[in-house]
Design an enzyme around this catalytic site. Structure first.
Site, PDB file in Angstrom:
ATOM      1  N   GLY A   1       0.819  -1.206   0.000  1.00 29.41           N
ATOM      2  CA  GLY A   1       0.000   0.000   0.000  1.00 29.41           C
ATOM      3  C   GLY A   1       0.851   1.252   0.000  1.00 29.41           C
ATOM      4  O   GLY A   1       0.457   2.290   0.535  1.00 29.41           O
TER       5      GLY A   1
ATOM      6  N   ALA B   1       1.705   3.380  -2.293  1.00 33.16           N
ATOM      7  CA  ALA B   1       1.457   4.462  -3.240  1.00 33.16           C
ATOM      8  C   ALA B   1       0.526   5.541  -2.704  1.00 33.16           C
ATOM      9  O   ALA B   1       0.410   6.613  -3.317  1.00 33.16           O
ATOM     10  CB  ALA B   1       0.886   3.902  -4.545  1.00 33.16           C
TER      11      ALA B   1
ATOM     12  N   ASP C   1       2.144  -2.157  -4.492  1.00 36.56           N
ATOM     13  CA  ASP C   1       0.857  -1.485  -4.645  1.00 36.56           C
ATOM     14  C   ASP C   1       0.254  -1.851  -5.991  1.00 36.56           C
ATOM     15  O   ASP C   1       0.969  -2.285  -6.906  1.00 36.56           O
ATOM     16  CB  ASP C   1       1.022   0.041  -4.541  1.00 36.56           C
ATOM     17  CG  ASP C   1      -0.239   0.724  -4.041  1.00 36.56           C
ATOM     18  OD1 ASP C   1      -1.272   0.700  -4.765  1.00 36.56           O
ATOM     19  OD2 ASP C   1      -0.227   1.290  -2.931  1.00 36.56           O
TER      20      ASP C   1
ATOM     21  N   ASP D   1      -1.772  -6.923  -7.746  1.00 38.32           N
ATOM     22  CA  ASP D   1      -3.148  -6.871  -7.257  1.00 38.32           C
ATOM     23  C   ASP D   1      -3.297  -7.904  -6.146  1.00 38.32           C
ATOM     24  O   ASP D   1      -3.323  -9.110  -6.407  1.00 38.32           O
ATOM     25  CB  ASP D   1      -4.117  -7.162  -8.402  1.00 38.32           C
ATOM     26  CG  ASP D   1      -5.573  -7.079  -7.975  1.00 38.32           C
ATOM     27  OD1 ASP D   1      -5.839  -6.829  -6.782  1.00 38.32           O
ATOM     28  OD2 ASP D   1      -6.448  -7.278  -8.839  1.00 38.32           O
ATOM     29  N   LEU D   2      -3.397  -7.443  -4.910  1.00 37.01           N
ATOM     30  CA  LEU D   2      -3.454  -8.353  -3.768  1.00 37.01           C
ATOM     31  C   LEU D   2      -4.838  -8.957  -3.559  1.00 37.01           C
ATOM     32  O   LEU D   2      -5.025  -9.726  -2.615  1.00 37.01           O
ATOM     33  CB  LEU D   2      -3.016  -7.616  -2.494  1.00 37.01           C
ATOM     34  CG  LEU D   2      -1.605  -7.029  -2.507  1.00 37.01           C
ATOM     35  CD1 LEU D   2      -1.273  -6.419  -1.154  1.00 37.01           C
ATOM     36  CD2 LEU D   2      -0.575  -8.082  -2.892  1.00 37.01           C
TER      37      LEU D   2
ATOM     38  N   GLY E   1      -4.855  -1.941   1.937  1.00 34.79           N
ATOM     39  CA  GLY E   1      -6.185  -2.306   2.415  1.00 34.79           C
ATOM     40  C   GLY E   1      -7.275  -1.691   1.569  1.00 34.79           C
ATOM     41  O   GLY E   1      -7.053  -0.734   0.829  1.00 34.79           O
TER      42      GLY E   1
ATOM     43  N   SER F   1      -7.310  -2.096  12.749  1.00 33.19           N
ATOM     44  CA  SER F   1      -8.210  -0.950  12.782  1.00 33.19           C
ATOM     45  C   SER F   1      -8.939  -0.924  14.109  1.00 33.19           C
ATOM     46  O   SER F   1      -9.147  -1.973  14.740  1.00 33.19           O
ATOM     47  CB  SER F   1      -9.236  -1.052  11.642  1.00 33.19           C
ATOM     48  OG  SER F   1     -10.283  -0.115  11.809  1.00 33.19           O
TER      49      SER F   1
ATOM     50  N   TYR G   1     -15.130  -5.589   6.281  1.00 36.35           N
ATOM     51  CA  TYR G   1     -13.994  -4.798   6.739  1.00 36.35           C
ATOM     52  C   TYR G   1     -13.679  -5.113   8.200  1.00 36.35           C
ATOM     53  O   TYR G   1     -12.528  -5.396   8.554  1.00 36.35           O
ATOM     54  CB  TYR G   1     -14.297  -3.309   6.580  1.00 36.35           C
ATOM     55  CG  TYR G   1     -13.145  -2.415   6.979  1.00 36.35           C
ATOM     56  CD1 TYR G   1     -12.120  -2.142   6.074  1.00 36.35           C
ATOM     57  CD2 TYR G   1     -13.081  -1.843   8.244  1.00 36.35           C
ATOM     58  CE1 TYR G   1     -11.052  -1.337   6.434  1.00 36.35           C
ATOM     59  CE2 TYR G   1     -12.021  -1.036   8.612  1.00 36.35           C
ATOM     60  CZ  TYR G   1     -11.007  -0.783   7.704  1.00 36.35           C
ATOM     61  OH  TYR G   1      -9.953   0.011   8.074  1.00 36.35           O
TER      62      TYR G   1
ATOM     63  N   LYS H   1     -10.257  -7.153   9.730  1.00 38.41           N
ATOM     64  CA  LYS H   1      -9.318  -6.534  10.668  1.00 38.41           C
ATOM     65  C   LYS H   1      -9.253  -7.301  11.992  1.00 38.41           C
ATOM     66  O   LYS H   1      -8.177  -7.391  12.604  1.00 38.41           O
ATOM     67  CB  LYS H   1      -9.711  -5.080  10.907  1.00 38.41           C
ATOM     68  CG  LYS H   1      -9.590  -4.188   9.670  1.00 38.41           C
ATOM     69  CD  LYS H   1      -8.171  -4.155   9.132  1.00 38.41           C
ATOM     70  CE  LYS H   1      -8.007  -3.170   7.988  1.00 38.41           C
ATOM     71  NZ  LYS H   1      -6.611  -3.091   7.483  1.00 38.41           N
TER      72      LYS H   1
END
Length: 284
Positions: free
Chosen positions: A8, A10, A32, A41-42, A71, A116, A157, A161
């Site tokens: 992540g 970028a 990224d 692409d994760l 994320g 999070s 989401y 987390k």
């Protein structure tokens, strides 16, 4: 100076972390879906394998640390819940498993996975989805979210987390991680002013919900401040930090859970804790 991988990298908090590390003289391998040292692409198994292999090639089999900041936020969409699970959970766990030998080859390597404060402030996160993720079954996890309809993305989401945090806590104290000299921890931010949050604030309904959420100190967090926390967690000063989930959220977690944590070990689970302790002392 060390070699670190940042997913992540970028945008948002990942970008802030990468910039801090580079400013301190470290080598950063950014990962990224946007332009980075490794573009991947994760959200797909193939993309995660490609990212893992490219990083191992770039670092020469040795990493001093890793920051898993990539994320996907809880934005609505038919296929979004599964994408959230794929990126937020498997995009952490599968990469760390692939990079563990390189981290073990580093001296006192540190890992920071982004969690999070949704893990403790979001109600009704389905336990079935969390358990399915920890068992490696994304299909079962996605099915467990269908009953939530339009709220499925938010639940995905939160579940992703929670699962990341539990995976970190479970593995941090094992022979493969603590026993190999790797410090594995998680950082749990609250509302940080990133491009993702700015996009949510541009939608009146989402903005109203965001502004109504309790943040005792007021306002939003700064990505640069979160980057400072990550740099500390990667430093020698964090050698004694292991299996922790650090909340940096303006007080929201404390607002909702002032009396929930910490707590004593439940007597009914004492035997299980003692068994874990015996396993740990066999390699410590």
């Amino acid at each position: 100076m060390g070699t670190y991988v940042v997913t992540g990298s970028a945008s948002g908090m990942g970008r802030a972390v990468a910039e801090r590390l580079r400013a301190n003289g470290h080598t950063v391998i950014g990962v990224d879906v946007q332009p980075a040292e490794v573009v991947a692409d994760l959200s797909t198994p193939a993309g995660r394998r490609a990212a893992a292999n490219a990083v191992l090639s770039a670092c020469g089999g040795r990493l001093d640390g890793a920051v898993l900041a990539a994320g996907v936020g809880p934005t609505p969409g038919r296929d979004q819940p599964r994408r959230i699970l794929e990126v937020n959970y498997f995009g952490v766990v599968e990469l760390l498993q692939a990079w563990r030998p390189a981290l073990a080859a580093g001296e006192r390597a540190k890992v920071v996975a982004f969690s999070s404060n949704s893990t403790t402030t979001m109600p009704a996160i389905p336990g079935r989805a969390i358990r399915a993720l920890l068992a490696g079954d994304v299909d079962k996890a996605a099915r467990a979210l269908r009953i939530f309809g339009r709220a499925a993305s938010s639940m995905a989401y939160g579940a992703s987390k929670v699962a990341v945090s539990r995976w970190v806590r479970r593995h941090a104290v094992t022979r493969d991680w603590a026993g190999a000299g790797i410090r594995l921890n998680a950082l749990a931010p609250g509302a940080i002013l990133t491009p993702l949050l700015e996009k949510q604030l541009s939608t009146p309904a989402e903005a109203k919900a965001i502004h109504s959420f309790p943040v005792p100190i007021g306002g939003f967090g700064d990505a640069g401040h979160l980057a400072d926390w990550v740099v500390f967690m990667l430093s020698d000063s964090a050698d004694f930090l292991c299996g922790s989930v650090l909340f940096v959220d303006g007080g929201s977690d404390a607002y909702f859970r002032s009396d929930d944590w910490p707590g004593p070990v439940p007597a009914r689970r004492l035997a299980a804790y003692l068994r874990k302790f015996k396993r740990f002392t066999s390699f410590s």
